[in-house]
Design a protein around this motif. Structure first.
Motif, mmCIF file in Angstrom:
data_model
loop_
_atom_site.group_PDB
_atom_site.id
_atom_site.type_symbol
_atom_site.label_atom_id
_atom_site.label_comp_id
_atom_site.label_asym_id
_atom_site.label_seq_id
_atom_site.Cartn_x
_atom_site.Cartn_y
_atom_site.Cartn_z
ATOM 1 N N ALA A 15 -5.479 0.286 -3.259
ATOM 2 C CA ALA A 15 -5.368 -0.665 -1.815
ATOM 3 C C ALA A 15 -4.028 -1.446 -1.734
ATOM 4 O O ALA A 15 -3.651 -1.552 -0.664
ATOM 5 N N CYS A 16 -3.681 -1.772 -3.091
ATOM 6 C CA CYS A 16 -2.145 -2.537 -2.838
ATOM 7 C C CYS A 16 -1.320 -1.578 -2.529
ATOM 8 O O CYS A 16 -0.355 -1.948 -1.691
ATOM 9 N N VAL A 17 -1.089 -0.063 -2.845
ATOM 10 C CA VAL A 17 -0.284 0.663 -2.393
ATOM 11 C C VAL A 17 -0.249 0.868 -0.735
ATOM 12 O O VAL A 17 0.652 0.896 -0.089
ATOM 13 N N LEU A 18 -1.766 1.154 -0.429
ATOM 14 C CA LEU A 18 -1.821 1.284 0.966
ATOM 15 C C LEU A 18 -1.283 -0.079 1.884
ATOM 16 O O LEU A 18 -0.820 0.070 2.808
ATOM 17 N N SER A 19 -1.534 -1.082 1.281
ATOM 18 C CA SER A 19 -1.206 -2.380 1.715
ATOM 19 C C SER A 19 0.254 -2.386 2.013
ATOM 20 O O SER A 19 1.013 -2.806 2.975
ATOM 21 N N GLU A 20 0.833 -1.854 0.877
ATOM 22 C CA GLU A 20 2.447 -2.013 0.923
ATOM 23 C C GLU A 20 3.074 -1.139 1.925
ATOM 24 O O GLU A 20 4.073 -1.467 2.618
ATOM 25 N N LEU A 21 2.395 0.067 2.099
ATOM 26 C CA LEU A 21 2.759 1.369 3.015
ATOM 27 C C LEU A 21 2.506 0.538 4.628
ATOM 28 O O LEU A 21 3.295 0.645 5.208
ATOM 29 N N ALA A 22 1.497 -0.118 4.695
ATOM 30 C CA ALA A 22 1.112 -0.662 6.177
ATOM 31 C C ALA A 22 1.999 -1.836 6.416
ATOM 32 O O ALA A 22 2.257 -1.753 7.735
ATOM 33 N N ASN A 23 2.547 -2.483 5.430
ATOM 34 C CA ASN A 23 3.401 -3.756 5.822
ATOM 35 C C ASN A 23 4.796 -3.421 5.643
ATOM 36 O O ASN A 23 5.708 -4.256 6.076
#
Length: 108
Positions: free
Chosen positions: A39-47
């Motif tokens: 979820a941290c990686v997905l947050s980084e990709l989304a941001n």
């Protein structure tokens, strides 16, 4: 216990705190820590940037850890298809955190 390694900003709280799962712990608990990291990686990709550093304005591990201790969690943009992952992963204790199959069902 073995030493952990990984990207500090992507580690689940229990991993950062060197929590050792008891021998009789549920087998899926370490996988739930991996859900946090995903979820941290997905947050980084989304941001387009590390979600923790971007929103907490932290530039080193000490200030970042202090923000996490105060309850700060990675965020997703309001228009992100992953916005609901916060409730599944970041807002839950490890014992009720989403599993890989629950995250897959959410994303699919």
């Amino acid at each position: 216990p073995r030493d952990g390694c990984g990207t500090f900003t992507h580690m689940a709280p229990e991993v950062r705190e060197h929590f050792v799962y008891p021998a009789r712990a549920r087998a899926d608990l370490p996988a739930r820590a991996d859900a946090w990291s995903l979820a941290c990686v997905l947050s980084e990709l989304a941001n387009g940037a590390n979600g923790l550093y971007a929103h907490a304005r932290c530039r080193d591990e000490k200030t970042l850890y202090a923000a996490l201790e105060r309850g700060f969690r990675p965020r997703f943009p309001r228009d992100s298809p992953f916005l609901g992952l916060s409730a599944l992963v970041f807002e839950r204790p490890v014992t009720t955190r989403a599993t890989a199959s629950e995250i897959h069902a959410y994303i699919a």
